[in-house]
Enzyme design. Structure first.
Site, PDB file in Angstrom:
ATOM      1  N   ALA A  87      40.517  41.397  53.186  1.00  0.00           N
ATOM      2  CA  ALA A  87      39.135  41.887  53.161  1.00  0.00           C
ATOM      3  C   ALA A  87      38.938  42.989  52.135  1.00  0.00           C
ATOM      4  O   ALA A  87      37.800  43.342  51.799  1.00  0.00           O
ATOM      5  CB  ALA A  87      38.742  42.406  54.545  1.00  0.00           C
ATOM      6  N   ASN A  88      40.022  43.546  51.615  1.00  0.00           N
ATOM      7  CA  ASN A  88      39.919  44.688  50.706  1.00  0.00           C
ATOM      8  C   ASN A  88      39.339  44.292  49.354  1.00  0.00           C
ATOM      9  O   ASN A  88      39.520  43.172  48.887  1.00  0.00           O
ATOM     10  CB  ASN A  88      41.305  45.314  50.489  1.00  0.00           C
ATOM     11  CG  ASN A  88      41.802  46.043  51.720  1.00  0.00           C
ATOM     12  OD1 ASN A  88      41.005  46.485  52.547  1.00  0.00           O
ATOM     13  ND2 ASN A  88      43.115  46.168  51.849  1.00  0.00           N
ATOM     14  N   HIS A  89      38.662  45.237  48.736  1.00  0.00           N
ATOM     15  CA  HIS A  89      38.154  45.086  47.380  1.00  0.00           C
ATOM     16  C   HIS A  89      38.891  46.066  46.469  1.00  0.00           C
ATOM     17  O   HIS A  89      39.368  47.102  46.921  1.00  0.00           O
ATOM     18  CB  HIS A  89      36.652  45.410  47.316  1.00  0.00           C
ATOM     19  CG  HIS A  89      35.789  44.388  47.988  1.00  0.00           C
ATOM     20  ND1 HIS A  89      34.507  44.117  47.559  1.00  0.00           N
ATOM     21  CD2 HIS A  89      35.998  43.578  49.054  1.00  0.00           C
ATOM     22  CE1 HIS A  89      33.963  43.189  48.329  1.00  0.00           C
ATOM     23  NE2 HIS A  89      34.862  42.853  49.250  1.00  0.00           N
ATOM     24  N   ALA A  90      38.985  45.728  45.210  1.00  0.00           N
ATOM     25  CA  ALA A  90      39.564  46.662  44.237  1.00  0.00           C
ATOM     26  C   ALA A  90      38.666  47.879  44.119  1.00  0.00           C
ATOM     27  O   ALA A  90      37.440  47.747  43.995  1.00  0.00           O
ATOM     28  CB  ALA A  90      39.732  45.969  42.892  1.00  0.00           C
ATOM     29  N   THR A  96      33.063  47.930  42.876  1.00  0.00           N
ATOM     30  CA  THR A  96      33.944  47.227  43.816  1.00  0.00           C
ATOM     31  C   THR A  96      33.536  45.766  43.976  1.00  0.00           C
ATOM     32  O   THR A  96      34.128  45.040  44.780  1.00  0.00           O
ATOM     33  CB  THR A  96      33.906  47.903  45.200  1.00  0.00           C
ATOM     34  OG1 THR A  96      32.553  47.897  45.683  1.00  0.00           O
ATOM     35  CG2 THR A  96      34.430  49.327  45.124  1.00  0.00           C
TER      36      THR A  96
END
Length: 211
Positions: A87-90, A96
């Site tokens: 689920a993480n974004h850069a 993002t």
């Protein structure tokens, strides 16, 4: 007939003999390459049985790098959710926004983002609407209060609540917790567990050790 059946999708049978279909045994209904699920762990939800994996961990994909590991005898209430590393974004750039996921040629372009497995130990109770954030480990016997947001590891037999979740209290003394982890009752045979039920339910650790 054993008093528990790990193959039964619906472990609760009502007094009239009909199965209660909103509580499901996870290992019996989920076949997901990035999930490892112990026997007798259940989740209650109102979706379709075949949607159980997506309802519980909506961002864990077959191509994810991380795993969701769930121990034996875990109890997960309605609306609880496990948010995994996919689920993480850069966050190192100006934006993002995940531009790369919208093209088949670059959809794998975020595989260099950090990821960690999420681990829920044996005999954990996760309350209604709790949120488990990516990469945490919840120790055996822990209790997560309703609507808690777990952002850090939880030690064995701790009760936590709030946002972010913090320690409310330990369920037992450190010595008792050590005894319980050594006993590891969740690995016992069903016959032994059934014999030990009065002690498991009463908290009589000395008697439990004698079973």
């Amino acid at each position: 007939m054993p008093f528990l059946d790990r193959r039964q999708p619906y472990p609760i049978t009502l007094a009239d003999g009909t199965p209660y279909r909103e509580t499901v045994q996870l290992a019996a209904v989920i076949d997901h390459p990035r999930m490892e699920i112990g026997d007798y762990s259940y989740f209650t939800h109102s979706g379709r049985t075949e949607e159980t994996a997506t309802i519980l961990a909506p961002y864990l994909y077959p191509f994810s790098q991380e795993r969701l590991v769930i121990g034996r005898f875990v109890q997960i209430a309605r609306e609880a959710i496990v948010i995994t590393s996919s689920a993480n974004h850069a966050m190192s750039g100006v934006t993002t926004y995940p531009f790369r996921v919208f093209s088949p040629q670059t959809i794998d372009g975020y595989r260099d983002l950090p990821y960690r497995d999420t681990v829920i130990g044996h005999d954990v109770w996760i309350g209604h609407g709790a949120t488990i954030m990516p990469g945490v480990t919840i120790g055996p016997g822990a209790i997560v209060a309703a609507r808690a947001v777990v952002t850090r590891d939880i030690p064995p037999y701790a009760m936590v609540g709030g946002n972010p979740a913090t320690l409310i209290r330990k369920r037992f003394t450190d010595a008792e917790i050590g005894d319980l982890l050594t006993l590891a009752w969740w690995d016992w045979s069903l016959d032994r567990i059934e014999r030990a039920l009065p002690h498991l339910e009463s908290g009589d650790i000395a008697a439990l050790k004698a079973v």
